[in-house]
Enzyme design. Sequence first.
Site, PDB file in Angstrom:
ATOM      1  N   SER A   1      27.802  47.677  97.767  1.00  9.94           N
ATOM      2  CA  SER A   1      26.539  47.317  98.411  1.00  9.94           C
ATOM      3  C   SER A   1      26.671  45.921  99.000  1.00  9.94           C
ATOM      4  O   SER A   1      27.610  45.188  98.686  1.00  9.94           O
ATOM      5  CB  SER A   1      25.395  47.342  97.401  1.00  9.94           C
ATOM      6  N   LYS A   2      25.712  45.598  99.838  1.00  8.78           N
ATOM      7  CA  LYS A   2      25.737  44.314 100.542  1.00  8.78           C
ATOM      8  C   LYS A   2      25.882  43.150  99.577  1.00  8.78           C
ATOM      9  O   LYS A   2      26.560  42.181  99.863  1.00  8.78           O
ATOM     10  CB  LYS A   2      24.428  44.147 101.307  1.00  8.78           C
ATOM     11  N   ARG A   3      25.213  43.273  98.425  1.00 10.11           N
ATOM     12  CA  ARG A   3      25.275  42.172  97.468  1.00 10.11           C
ATOM     13  C   ARG A   3      26.695  41.964  96.951  1.00 10.11           C
ATOM     14  O   ARG A   3      27.025  40.935  96.418  1.00 10.11           O
ATOM     15  CB  ARG A   3      24.320  42.440  96.298  1.00 10.11           C
TER      16      ARG A   3
END
Length: 477
Positions: free
Chosen positions: A258-260
């Site tokens: 994910s982006k995180r």
Amino acid sequence: MSAPSPQRPVRTRIAPSPTGFLHLGTARTALYSWAFARHHGGQFVLRIEDTDVARSTQDSVEQILASMAWLGLDYDEGPIYQMQRLDRYHAVVRRMLQEGSAYRCYATPAELDAMREAQRERGEKTRYDGTWRPEPGKTLPPVPAGVQPVVRLRNPLDGDVRWDDLVKGPISISNREIDDLILLRPAEGDDPQALGIPTYNFAVVVDDHDMGITHVFRGDEHVNNTPWQINIFQALGAPLPQFGHVPVILGDDGQKLSKRRGAVSVTAYEEAGYLPEAMLNYLARLGWSHGDDELFSREQMVAWFDGSHLAKSPAQWDPAKLAWVNAQYLKQASDERLAALVAAQLARRPAPVPSDPTLQAAAALFKDRCSTVVELADWVSVLSVRAEPPADELALHLTPAAVDALRDLRDRLAAVDWDKPTLSAAIKAVTTTHGLKMPQVAIPLRLLLTGRAQTPSIDALLTLFARHTVLERLQHL
Ligand code: GLU
């Protein structure tokens, strides 16, 4: 369940929602869909699923198209935009309403909330309770004024939905587990007959049917949607495609990528200096295999990809392996191509871009030690911008004897011909004259020229520099 027809020509699609960049997971399913279509001499369609009007943007559409083009995933049809097909979804819904496979539901959001709350209190799974579902002999409640209805699928109450997933094998879900899915959201305005925007599950089926899609590869977050979709296909009397649900990609912490957890878009890897063929190769291998082959061309992938050997378990994103794959493709890339890529990288920096033939010669000399075009650009940039050597390394290698030798070398370099044999001879002569070993001269020279102690051979390196740059970098000695 109607069996997929073997006679239908193979048609696959990728259907990204334009609510962000092209995600690596979507790029991978696009690649599988593309390769499968090409393998079978079929066609590949790009559809933009833009029915989430609040979150879809034109900018995302452009990023997605650019990423597809960069990866070289060419499509035979599209981009087809769902929001341009509203009339078609409405026509299909009207037919379903007439035939009784769909119905209008006037439950308000407040009623639905109360219904779910009561179900939770009773410890039941939350689901639509069928208040507005027509049944033979059942009297429906009076239509309330001022409520815009949704349209729901009249899902079969009994039996199982089964399919043989290309990745996961046979899957079976009881219809009792599935409630009456919303097909269309309420329309704006007061006309109770007006039809609104389709939900994903409905639009996807109308489109896959209309576009003659025979094989659907997508992320396995959609497995739970597939039973509804199959029931809609059946309500339409449409042949089913085959489904292949590809497991998620995990980050190196074992959680969904994910982006995180770092870069997840194709664009980010393009900017970080990865080559499209390396990305394709790496993405292909992430969840699919052909024996022990790690490096293969697009042509080989097309020849080999028949939908088998897709992994059932999630693949883990491995930045080190991607860097290795990219390094292999960098070594194979032509100097001309690399020079252009480096020039594009350097153009974003406040440094002058060396011109050809130096740029190509530099790409050729440095590419073996780089994993990305950005690293290659870092190397090339030292030709025009001085890189500060680490103080401890300089203290270690720039001995008084080395300073003497380098002063001598500087004087010689002011006059010699600027070619590799002459430069090599000059360095050797200085080394001998000062009673030093080659590294005692070459290492401090490397540090002063490039900021690094390890470089390609010193004579080859020197030829890349302009004479005046070398003299300048040795000036302060
Ligand atoms: N728009 C959906 C997504 O991006 C497409 C899923 C599908 O391939 O059916 O997840």
